[in-house]
Design a protein around this motif. Structure first.
Motif, PDB file in Angstrom:
ATOM      1  N   ARG A 126     -33.721  20.362 -25.021  1.00  0.00           N
ATOM      2  CA  ARG A 126     -33.002  20.391 -23.736  1.00  0.00           C
ATOM      3  C   ARG A 126     -32.822  21.819 -23.245  1.00  0.00           C
ATOM      4  O   ARG A 126     -32.921  22.100 -22.055  1.00  0.00           O
TER       5      ARG A 126
ATOM      6  N   THR B 112     -36.002  22.825 -21.708  1.00  0.00           N
ATOM      7  CA  THR B 112     -36.173  22.146 -20.421  1.00  0.00           C
ATOM      8  C   THR B 112     -35.331  22.829 -19.349  1.00  0.00           C
ATOM      9  O   THR B 112     -35.827  23.131 -18.256  1.00  0.00           O
ATOM     10  N   TYR B 113     -34.060  23.074 -19.659  1.00  0.00           N
ATOM     11  CA  TYR B 113     -33.194  23.750 -18.692  1.00  0.00           C
ATOM     12  C   TYR B 113     -33.672  25.170 -18.420  1.00  0.00           C
ATOM     13  O   TYR B 113     -33.557  25.670 -17.301  1.00  0.00           O
TER      14      TYR B 113
END
Length: 133
Positions: free
Chosen positions: A19, A22-23
């Motif tokens: 994550r 991704t961010y």
């Protein structure tokens, strides 16, 4: 910590890292969009103010994800929290390169912010490595 709990923690740490990456890409796209707005190639309603609001919305989602992980594994007051805080401060401070009143970007500040973000990303990823050992 038993083997199953340890295995699940490693899995959740990997999800957190995924994550994070991704961010990281999402935030990079915001910086690219700033330049698109500056060139006048963005949609009419896409402004720096709107971009900043969306950016902060994503920062808050990432904070919620990290806080959930930190709380679940009792990592408050650890090096991961410090490195995460540094990263988040740099992400939020990056918006200081925008002048909303005049719709301008301070490019020098933007580049400095990107370098600081990159440095804090490396620090955060290094602290995550220690969690999986």
């Amino acid at each position: 910590m038993d083997a199953l709990t340890s295995k699940y923690r490693v899995f959740e740490t990997n999800v957190l890292l995924e994550r994070f990456l991704t961010y990281r890409e999402v935030f990079t796209e915001y910086f690219k969009t700033m330049k698109v707005i500056e060139r006048g190639e963005a949609l009419r309603y896409e402004t720096y103010s709107r971009l900043a609001d969306n950016y902060m919305s994503n920062v808050h989602r990432f904070i919620e994800l990290c806080n959930s992980y930190i709380t679940k594994y009792n990592l408050e007051e650890t090096v991961i929290v410090d490195s995460l805080d540094n990263y988040l401060v740099e992400l939020i401070s990056a918006l200081n390169c925008l002048n909303y009143d005049q719709d301008l970007i301070d490019h020098l500040r933007l580049e400095e912010s990107k370098q600081k973000i990159q440095s804090s990303e490396v620090q955060f990823m290094d602290t995550i490595k220690y969690l999986t050992k």
